[in-house]
Design an enzyme around this catalytic site. Sequence first.
Site, short mmCIF file in Angstrom:
data_model
loop_
_atom_site.label_atom_id
_atom_site.label_comp_id
_atom_site.label_asym_id
_atom_site.label_seq_id
_atom_site.Cartn_x
_atom_site.Cartn_y
_atom_site.Cartn_z
N ASP A 146 -6.74 -5.92 2.53
CA ASP A 146 -7.46 -6.91 1.72
C ASP A 146 -6.98 -8.32 2.04
OD1 ASP A 146 -9.06 -5.11 -0.12
OD2 ASP A 146 -7.03 -4.36 -0.47
N HIS B 273 0.87 -1.17 0.00
CA HIS B 273 0.00 0.00 0.00
C HIS B 273 0.91 1.22 0.00
CE1 HIS B 273 -3.11 2.90 0.84
NE2 HIS B 273 -4.04 1.95 0.90
#
Length: 409
Positions: A345, A297
């Site tokens: 996720d 990320h």
Amino acid sequence: MNKRHMTAAEAARALNVSLPTLYAYVSRGLVRSEAPEGSRRRLYAAADVRALQARKARGRKAEAVASGALHFGAPVLESALTLIADNRLYYRGRNVEELAAGSSLEAVAQLLWQAPPEPFAATNLPPDDGRLRRAWVGVAGMPPLDRCLALLPHAAMLDDRALNADPTSIMECGVRVVRLLAAIVAGMPISDEPAHVLLARGWKLDGRAAEIIRAALVMCADHELNASAFAVRVVAATGATVYGSTIAGLAALQGPRHGGVTPRMVALFEELARSPDARAPLRRFLQGGEKLPGFGHWLYPDGDPRAAFLLRMLQRDRPDDPAVRLALRTAEAGEAMTDRKPNVDFALATIERALKLPPGGGLALFLLGRAAGWVAHHLEQSATPHLIRPRARYTGPMPLPPHAEPVEA
């Protein structure tokens, strides 16, 4: 500065940034890095550092700033909701890890909305004259996200109170929307129970699993101006109701680059569980030129703290669970291959498999937690009188001047 590579300290000093900011530049592709053979220390391309130095020295005009702001660029809106800094996440100045240790989603909503207790009264439930229940039957076989998208317009049509635009009424409507979404996801009657309690009952989970669900909802409540939150703000700025802005958020969440990552990670775990070589499916992804879903990320160069928290919780409570053990092996292998750590996720997909949630359960946790943040963005945007209406830089064919003769072919 004539050498080909620089250490992290040298590159950060040359750019006058912190090491976390340098790592963020690397994750965004602005500065290349590599690890010399036989060494774990990474070196950074001096040419990229020089190019970034020159770009900073030139500065950027307002138009250039605006054009890059929509692509992981400069901030475009002021907000007092969420801070992402130093690899940490904060809701209104409160560390999210501390909140996830014991707070419910409703308590976090109260914090984000700056709401008094009244909107959360037991009597504040979506109205239903029978039409909502009948519509509910018709969508029973759909995935959770699709059920929410199908039923919210029915609920909005019945809820005249949603048309009130003062802050207290918006908060009350937000409570009704979140309670409705929790019931839809759980497959249970609408209730004033905390969302994690209702989900645990609907999904037949024990108390320890309910705690994992609670923490996941809190971790997903907000994340600054991601795609769905920005969509919510654009719709809220038009004067639409909370139902309308929530539908916009859900629609954005349908996209494979946003909410679609969690189900892709679930599918990858299923493939890994069937493979005798845990690395083979990961290699196929990378050899095909794809990024591994669930890893990395750009806002967290040192790893997504939401994922780290939830994976620690799973490892503590379910150390022998095959889904948890597979996730930990996958995290180690994926990081070794990509130099990226698991993100939220990855953690939600692990929760879906470890707790044996219904298909789409991991994404359902994300949408339900994020719904509280969407209401907060709606409230904040509604307090301003302006539409969100950027200009486009036209790049198509130019029109002919007035009275000009067309050129013959």
